[in-house]
Scaffold this active site. Structure first.
Site, short mmCIF file in Angstrom:
data_model
loop_
_atom_site.label_atom_id
_atom_site.label_comp_id
_atom_site.label_asym_id
_atom_site.label_seq_id
_atom_site.Cartn_x
_atom_site.Cartn_y
_atom_site.Cartn_z
N LEU A 213 52.16 69.83 50.65
CA LEU A 213 51.59 70.64 49.58
C LEU A 213 51.57 72.13 49.92
O LEU A 213 51.51 72.96 49.03
CB LEU A 213 50.15 70.18 49.28
CG LEU A 213 50.00 68.75 48.75
CD1 LEU A 213 48.54 68.38 48.65
CD2 LEU A 213 50.68 68.62 47.39
N GLY A 214 51.58 72.42 51.19
CA GLY A 214 51.56 73.82 51.60
C GLY A 214 51.58 73.91 53.11
O GLY A 214 51.30 72.95 53.82
N GLY B 153 49.54 79.08 58.97
CA GLY B 153 49.66 79.35 60.39
C GLY B 153 49.12 78.24 61.27
O GLY B 153 49.50 78.16 62.45
N GLY C 147 49.19 74.86 60.37
CA GLY C 147 49.72 73.53 60.11
C GLY C 147 50.16 73.33 58.69
O GLY C 147 50.36 74.28 57.93
N VAL D 45 49.61 70.96 55.03
CA VAL D 45 48.77 70.07 54.23
C VAL D 45 49.67 69.13 53.44
O VAL D 45 50.61 69.58 52.77
CB VAL D 45 47.85 70.86 53.28
CG1 VAL D 45 47.05 69.91 52.40
CG2 VAL D 45 46.91 71.76 54.07
N ASP E 224 36.58 82.32 57.81
CA ASP E 224 37.86 82.72 57.20
C ASP E 224 37.76 82.67 55.68
O ASP E 224 38.63 82.13 55.01
CB ASP E 224 39.00 81.84 57.69
CG ASP E 224 40.38 82.47 57.43
OD1 ASP E 224 40.44 83.71 57.27
OD2 ASP E 224 41.37 81.73 57.40
#
Length: 527
Positions: free
Chosen positions: A15-16, A19, A21, A23, A135
């Site tokens: 899915l994406g 930096g 890893g 998903v 974050d």
């Protein structure tokens, strides 16, 4: 050949990627559900350091998994395989705030305040349990298709009590949204998340973060030495943003003050009008209490990083799709719409006759209303209050109210009828002007997708409810071979909270059961 993780999770598609890893969309074969799995990858480090990072990630994922809040991503499981952690999360069909800013530009002030209030509410819940996010940025704020605002990627969060695990010598986070104390090597603290929220709000209303420069080093230098440019689009959000972006953490605006100002900003009229519901008060989300009066007694009561579809409901972005499970694998859609008129406090309730079949009057003039006191409950009914939704409602004796574990909604059911009331408090994707027109546009979307089998409109019309413009959408549809009759009332309160009161029962019992809906709308009161 499809890959499995932990002999349970079948990876379907990425899915994406970021930096830290990838998903994946995955299928949980044990529990028969679709999930998101974050495959955490650490590159360029030795084996000893990688082992430490893996231990830290697992502990931090477990810490985030302790959080129970509708605006915090749900973590189902964490496993270690192939020498790295895999974090199993709730799959939320959504778009990130960063995507929306890139595609649609700066947000209206009320919408940004609405989103900021929900993110702040999630942070306050996390901070209360000792968890820091570290974050907060638009990429990690998800605007879910179901109406929620969800803060995700607590993968670099750390328990304050376990801060030793973060001493790896590396800097984790995004400089444009990182507070100066973190860039100076000081430990993160709750105020650090508040600074990042301020930078996120700035980006939401201005279209760019306050310290974005051409390079990583220039951005870091700007955060450390420069003052943020005065936002020009922020309006009433300006004091919140500048208060959160104070360089000295001790001088930074408190979470309580920011929450108060965000509520006020969310209720300001905006282009096309919608404003945000205030964040729920401190306390367990979805808790119920009995509000008994004389003669009343009762029991106390991931993430897609890409969009499921390319665009919002551009014609009716404030009509939020609320999805509830029906048995195994079946779903029905509940929708809400709200008014865009400038708030004027005048709580009232009116009961309007059902329109005849095959009629629609989306431009009808709202009916006049009066200002009653708290309504008297029918004999045998009791009043319950929901703290998360900030409302109370009367329900008959023997009926039960159940909070959705994943949505901002409750379902009320009882003996003697197949009918169901759903009360939902929602976050609109984008503002629209006319609640009835929003129903018409959403109806087009649903019909185009073929989501309501045997759908037949009975009526869409404007009305007045609680002194506010509202809209009723009445229709029938097939569900499991049975003709279901639905009426759904959407409205916004004077202080900017959005609700929908949805009632459905079998069409054969509509005349017999309609009185339940009439009583529910008479007894409903925002708190």
């Amino acid at each position: 050949m499809e890959r499995q993780v932990s002999n349970r999770y079948r990876l379907i598609e990425p899915l994406g990627e970021g930096g830290m890893g990838v998903v994946w969309r995955a299928y949980d074969e044990l529990l028969d559900r679709t999930v998101a799995i974050k495959e955490v990858r650490y590159t360029g480090v030795g084996d000893d350091k990688r082992a430490d990072l893996n231990r830290r990630t697992i502990r931090e994922a477990r810490a985030a998994g302790r959080l129970d809040h509708p605006s915090v991503i749900v973590i189902h499981d964490v496993v270690e395989e192939d020498g790295r952690p895999w974090i199993v999360m709730q799959l939320i069909r959504s778009r990130s705030l960063a995507e929306v800013i890139r595609e649609h530009g700066p947000l209206p002030v009320a919408q940004a305040a609405l989103i900021g209030g929900r993110v702040l509410d999630a942070l306050r819940a996390a901070h209360a349990t000792g968890v820091l996010h570290r974050d907060v940025k638009p990429e990690n704020v998800l605007l879910a298709d179901d109406g929620r605002v969800v803060l995700t990627d607590f993968g670099i969060a750390s328990l304050e009590a376990e801060a030793g695990l973060t001493a790896t010598g590396g800097l984790v986070g995004t400089p444009a949204y990182m507070p100066p104390e973190r860039l100076n090597g000081e430990p993160a603290r709750p105020e650090s998340d508040l600074w990042s929220l301020g930078a996120t709000l700035y980006a939401a209303v201005e279209g760019v973060p306050p310290f974005k420069r051409d390079s990583w080093a220039a951005t870091v230098a700007a955060v450390l030495r420069d003052l943020p440019g005065q936002p020009v689009r922020a309006g009433v959000l300006g004091p919140v943003i500048m208060g959160l972006l104070q360089r000295d953490p001790a001088a930074r605006m408190s979470a309580d003050e920011a929450a108060h100002l965000l509520r006020a900003a969310a209720s300001e009229p905006a282009p096309y009008g919608y404003a945000a519901p205030p964040a729920p008060p401190p306390g367990p989300a979805g808790s119920w209490s009995d509000m008994t009066g004389p003669g009343e007694r009762g029991p106390a009561g991931t993430v897609s990083l890409r969009a499921r579809r390319r665009g919002w409901f551009l014609g009716v972005p404030a009509a939020v799709l609320a999805v509830a499970a029906l048995g195994t694998g079946g779903w029905y859609v509940v929708t809400t719409s709200q008014s865009a008129t400038t708030p004027t406090p005048a709580p009232t309730s009116t009961s309007t006759p059902a329109p005849s079949r095959a009629t629609a009057s989306p431009t009808a003039t709202p009916e006049a209303s009066t200002t009653p006191t708290t309504p008297r409950l029918p004999a045998g009914w009791r009043r319950l209050a929901n703290s998360a939704g900030q409302f109370s409602i009367g329900i008959p004796q023997g009926w039960q109210a159940k909070k959705s574990p994943t949505r901002d909604s409750i379902t009320v059911t009882g003996p003697g009828t197949p009918g169901m009331l759903l009360v939902e408090w929602t976050v609109p994707d984008k503002p629209v002007a006319d609640p009835a027109r929003a129903w018409v546009e959403l109806e087009k979307e649903i019909q185009a997708k073929g989501e309501f089998a045997g759908y037949e409109r009975i009526g869409i019309r404007s009305t007045t409810y609680l002194g506010r413009p509202a809209a009723d959408w009445e229709f029938t549809r097939q569900r499991g071979g049975t003709l279901i009759h639905v009426i759904n009332r959407g409205f916004r309160t004077a202080d900017g909270r959005h609700y929908a009161l949805y009632w459905d029962t079998t069409d054969a019992r509509w005349d017999q059961d309609r009185h339940y809906f009439d009583q529910f709308v008479k007894t409903f009161r925002p708190e």
